[in-house]
Design a protein around this motif. Structure first.
Motif, mmCIF file in Angstrom:
data_model
loop_
_atom_site.group_PDB
_atom_site.id
_atom_site.type_symbol
_atom_site.label_atom_id
_atom_site.label_comp_id
_atom_site.label_asym_id
_atom_site.label_seq_id
_atom_site.Cartn_x
_atom_site.Cartn_y
_atom_site.Cartn_z
ATOM 1 N N SER A 35 0.820 -1.216 0.000
ATOM 2 C CA SER A 35 0.000 0.000 0.000
ATOM 3 C C SER A 35 0.848 1.258 0.000
ATOM 4 C CB SER A 35 -0.897 0.014 1.247
ATOM 5 O OG SER A 35 -0.105 -0.010 2.410
ATOM 6 N N ARG A 36 0.187 2.351 -0.337
ATOM 7 C CA ARG A 36 0.738 3.681 -0.075
ATOM 8 C C ARG A 36 -0.416 4.625 0.221
ATOM 9 N NH1 ARG A 36 0.833 7.689 -4.453
ATOM 10 N NH2 ARG A 36 0.584 6.708 -6.489
ATOM 11 N N GLU A 54 7.111 -0.991 -9.102
ATOM 12 C CA GLU A 54 6.478 -1.233 -7.803
ATOM 13 C C GLU A 54 7.186 -2.389 -7.103
ATOM 14 O OE1 GLU A 54 4.715 -0.862 -10.700
ATOM 15 O OE2 GLU A 54 3.887 1.124 -10.264
ATOM 16 N N LYS A 59 6.098 -0.285 -3.282
ATOM 17 C CA LYS A 59 4.860 0.483 -3.111
ATOM 18 C C LYS A 59 4.053 0.440 -4.396
ATOM 19 C CE LYS A 59 6.278 3.962 0.183
ATOM 20 N NZ LYS A 59 6.329 5.381 0.444
ATOM 21 N N GLU A 81 -1.380 11.393 -1.158
ATOM 22 C CA GLU A 81 -0.776 10.861 0.072
ATOM 23 C C GLU A 81 -1.689 11.013 1.284
ATOM 24 O OE1 GLU A 81 1.974 8.971 0.243
ATOM 25 O OE2 GLU A 81 1.977 9.179 -1.936
#
Ligand code: URA
Length: 201
Positions: A35-36, A54, A59, A81
């Protein structure tokens, strides 16, 4: 779809994923990518599977598709974010025939990781969920057909879900004309903003 509750907290699911050893891609030689973004966000976005960048960075959505995804989210006035948590439907890159490139996840892989996706949805508890592309639709809605599903809201366990095109599809279709994938994506993200503002005050 009936799903059993397997974990007590989001951290527990994430830890279980980090420690997976017998998943169908465990011998693929690729890393677990989870995840991010912000796990407390009200918006969850679910992609397909990690790609090469990735896999290296650990991520989701940090390559070319991810850069475009961040632009799309920003066009809806979402901070990628802060306002969004981003995961995939499959948590390792499926390697291609040559062992180097990558391929689309197959049904068995999508099914194996599905309970983790559902547990993340339950324990993170977002109000809205975006499904990017057919693999995410297959994982969560158990149906595909992104061209007709995109832009349509459905409800699942009290959450609002919308399928949208995958950013990689937009990278392959650069036209901005009315009715093009890019133009439709622009409409969809504005609709997501509208629903977000209605639900989250
Ligand atoms: N495409 C996805 O669906 N997920 C990623 O993490 C990267 C590319």
């Amino acid at each position: 779809m009936a799903q059993s509750n397997l974990y007590n907290s989001l951290d527990e699911v994430l830890n279980a994923l980090k420690n997976l050893k017998d998943d169908p891609l465990a011998n693929a030689g690729t890393n677990i990518v989870i995840s991010r973004g912000n796990p407390n966000a009200k918006l969850l976005l679910i992609g397909e599977a990690p790609g090469p960048q990735e896999n290296i960075k650990g991520k989701p959505f940090v390559g070319p598709a991810g850069q475009l995804l961040d632009k799309i989210l920003s066009a809806g006035n979402f901070d990628p974010e802060q306002d969004v948590y981003i995961i995939n439907s499959v948590f390792r890159m499926p390697p291609g025939e040559d062992g180097k490139s990558f391929r689309k996840p197959n049904d068995k892989e999508i099914e194996y990781y599905r309970p983790f996706v559902f547990e993340i949805m339950r324990l993170m508890n977002p109000r809205l969920i975006l499904l990017t592309g057919n693999v995410a639709c297959q994982s969560v809605l158990q149906k595909t057909g992104i061209t007709s599903l995109r832009g349509q809201w459905t409800q699942l366990d009290g959450r609002w879900l919308m399928p949208i095109f995958h950013p990689s599809y937009l990278l392959r279709n650069q036209s901005r004309q009315a009715g093009s994938p890019k133009a439709l994506m622009w409409e969809d993200i504005q609709e997501v903003r509208k629903k977000y503002d209605e639900l989250i005050k």
